[in-house]
Enzyme design. Structure first.
Site, mmCIF file in Angstrom:
data_model
loop_
_atom_site.group_PDB
_atom_site.id
_atom_site.type_symbol
_atom_site.label_atom_id
_atom_site.label_comp_id
_atom_site.label_asym_id
_atom_site.label_seq_id
_atom_site.Cartn_x
_atom_site.Cartn_y
_atom_site.Cartn_z
ATOM 1 C CD GLN A 1 30.178 59.312 83.984
ATOM 2 O OE1 GLN A 1 28.989 59.087 84.153
ATOM 3 N NE2 GLN A 1 31.086 58.946 84.864
ATOM 4 C CB SER B 1 30.961 55.900 76.572
ATOM 5 O OG SER B 1 32.255 55.915 77.116
#
Length: 644
Positions: free
Chosen positions: A159, A165
């Site tokens: 992440q 993202s």
């Protein structure tokens, strides 16, 4: 590829690999201090590969040098002076930046940029499925390439490296801003003397990263938000942001790695019918649906857009991939025949370039630094899932697509052989235990004999035993409220502070200052602890639980307290010794009541009553003059307010 030979650096032999299994293990390793990082300008104005803060991070970690092309960060809000201040080496032309060992970039390189890269290393968003010609050109140059859009979506630590993202999140926010700019009405509802304005209705198609941010942004602006996605599993996420999820029964649209998959024609027919009806009353529609490596699915048909009210707006975030509305014009805004504004900007993240560049630079910097194979060395280790999944080319060789390993199956517990039970002689066991207890009691007796105040020792020992037994009875589920209620009861230190107070309206010596401070801090504990306890206990209440009237348990405090005040006003002191007992019983009873969820909320009332008995008894026996009483009352009130 890093040019190890020219630098005389140690390198491991590059391993050949088959198309079936892919590369494994450490491919190469070089000292980090010998590595140069290049940051060229992007051909499209807006964002830049890394920010000045990232330059400082790389140099601090030991990177040899960071070369930034002059003007590379200007359109992102980072002038050359900021890069220089961070320690970057500013180079005049693109070729100098591209000649660095590792080039960090945002977009896929042009043909000219590929020629300048040669056989070095590139970290960027290549979008390999969309740009096959670029990949072939890079392979022909024997380049090593990491495509950040290929990062494994199942890797939790990935992440921090997830550029898709971080950029989609900002693009989703900006999409709503652009929609509001074109929308000729406020988002939030208003009540004015001229009339009532209803909140705008927003429909978000696609609840991925960008969609969820669009939902939150629109909700924060006061709109009524609806959302639709092929993956019904995102319904809870939509609801948590305050949106209403529109669902089509049938197929599940969650594909591999968390992306959406293509659905059947029958499912789309049902979805179109539902959306067409919903769009008749929508002011702003934001579409975000994308499938990696394929044209964007059509979600808005011509009849749907024609059904939308005049003055409404469509923001198509998939415009660059063909659009979720096939009449979207990439990079443009236009108005349809029925007065619907269609926004097809392809640079939404570039419209928040400073923040987008900082986040993207953080992603690339963390990814690069995660490739430290040993202290002070940089390398490519294909056993690292983040490196393996993003590796597109290794010195020109195409790396097979990464397939995440299957989940680890829990190991079957081996049968544990029962330990041989050794029989213990009861007589010997009792004898040994008696000797131990004799030693403990004897030592404790010797220690207690030296205590100058025997009655205080009695109280101390008994209070410890009672406290232990009371706390042991509290159920495990109520340990958090137990901590907060004991925090409130610990505020009984206020008694000691009150007895040290004096001096009238303000303290006059150090002892009185300490006493006043203790009173104020203890009051914070009492008020804050009891309030937090009450809020925690309310979390255990169910909707169908009957109402409770625990406030009635303040009646003993009111009756006994009033009687005590009456005796003191009459000059009688026979109740002075009773008040400390009532206070202690109340505090112990408050903790004891936490042994059951049925009596826990009542326990908070009992505990507060015990504290109140202690405060009342102290006030009436401390011998305050009027001014000192005012000082004490003010400190208690101020501390209680602060704790509340």
């Amino acid at each position: 590829m890093l040019r190890f030979a020219s630098r005389g650096l140690r390198a491991l032999a590059r391993r050949r690999f088959s198309a079936q299994e892919g590369p494994k293990g450490l491919q190469y390793e070089v000292p980090l201090a010998s590595v140069s990082v290049g940051v060229p300008s992007e051909l499209r104005p807006g964002r830049v590969g890394i920010s000045p803060d990232n330059v400082a991070q790389l140099l601090k970690k030991g990177v040899g040098s960071v070369r930034v092309q002059a003007g590379a960060g200007t359109s992102a809000g980072f002038p050359d002076e900021l890069y220089k201040a961070a320690g970057a080496e500013m180079v005049a032309d693109a070729a100098a930046a591209w000649k660095s060992d590792v080039v960090m970039k945002l977009h896929a390189p042009s043909a000219a940029e590929v020629d300048m890269l040669e056989d070095r290393t590139l970290i960027a968003q290549i979008l390999a499925l969309k740009n096959p010609d670029t990949v072939e050109a890079l392979a022909a140059k024997k380049a090593t390439v990491f495509d950040m859009t290929m990062l494994s979506r199942t890797l939790s630590r990935g992440q921090a490296f997830d550029t898709l993202s971080s950029q989609a999140n900002l693009a989703g926010y900006r999409a709503v801003i652009e929609g509001v700019h074109s929308l000729r009405r406020p988002m939030a509802g208003m009540m004015t003397s001229a009339g009532r304005i209803k909140p705008a209705k927003v429909l978000v198609l696609g609840a991925g990263v960008a969609g969820l941010q669009a939902i939150q942004s629109a909700k924060n602006m006061g709109a009524l938000v609806y959302a639709f996605d092929v993956r019904s599993v995102v319904a809870e996420q939509v609801a948590s942001l305050g949106g209403k999820f529109l669902m089509v029964e049938g197929e599940e649209g969650a594909g591999a790695g968390g992306y959406a998959k293509e659905m059947s024609p029958e499912w789309f027919d049902k979805a179109r019918a539902m959306l067409e009806e919903q769009l008749r009353d929508v002011d702003l529609c934001v579409t975000t649906a994308l499938i990696p490596g394929r044209p964007a699915p059509e979600l808005l048909t011509e009849p749907m857009v024609q059904a939308m009210p005049r003055g409404s707006v469509v923001v198509d975030m998939a415009a660059e991939a063909g659009g979720n509305y096939k009449k979207t014009k990439a990079g443009e805004t236009y108005e349809t025949s029925n007065g619907v504004t269609v926004v097809g900007f392809t640079d939404l993240a570039d419209r928040v370039a400073p923040v987008a560049s900082s986040l993207y630079g953080n992603n690339l910097t963390k990814f690069f630094l995660s490739m430290e194979t040993s202290k002070g060395n940089f390398g490519v280790n294909m056993d690292d899932e983040a490196v393996r999944s993003t590796a597109l080319l290794l010195k020109g060789d195409r790396v097979p697509a990464f397939v995440p390993p299957p989940p680890v199956q829990p190991k079957t517990e081996a049968k544990v052989e029962e330990a041989e039970v050794v029989e213990v002689d009861p007589k010997t066991a009792k004898y040994n235990d008696a000797l131990t207890q004799t030693g403990i009691i004897g030592a404790s007796t010797l220690l207690a004999s030296g205590v100058p105040n025997g009655p205080m020792l009695n109280i101390f020992v008994l209070s410890n035993i009672i406290g232990q037994r009371v706390v042991e009875g509290v159920t495990h589920a109520l340990h958090s409220p137990l901590m907060s209620v004991t925090n409130a009861i610990s505020g009984m230190t206020v008694v000691g502070g009150l007895y040290q107070m004096g001096g009238g309206l303000v303290p006059t010596n150090l002892t009185e200052v300490f006493g006043a401070t203790a009173v104020a801090l203890s009051a914070i504990n009492i008020a804050g602890g009891s309030l937090v306890t009450q809020k925690m206990l309310e979390m255990f209440r169910r909707k169908d639980d009957p109402p409770e009237y625990n406030e009635y348990y303040y009646a003993p405090l009111a009756v006994v307290g009033s009687g005590y005040l009456a005796t003191k006003l009459a000059g009688l002191g026979f109740m002075d010794e009773v008040m400390p007992i009532l206070s202690g019983l109340g505090c112990i009873g408050g903790i004891s009541a936490l042994s059951s969820q049925e009596t826990a909320r009542m326990g908070n009332v009992i505990g507060l009553s015990g504290i109140s008995f202690g405060l009342l008894g102290t006030f009436c026996t401390a011998g305050f003059d009027v001014l000192t009483a005012i000082q004490a009352s003010a400190l208690l009130g101020a501390g209680g307010f602060a704790g509340y």
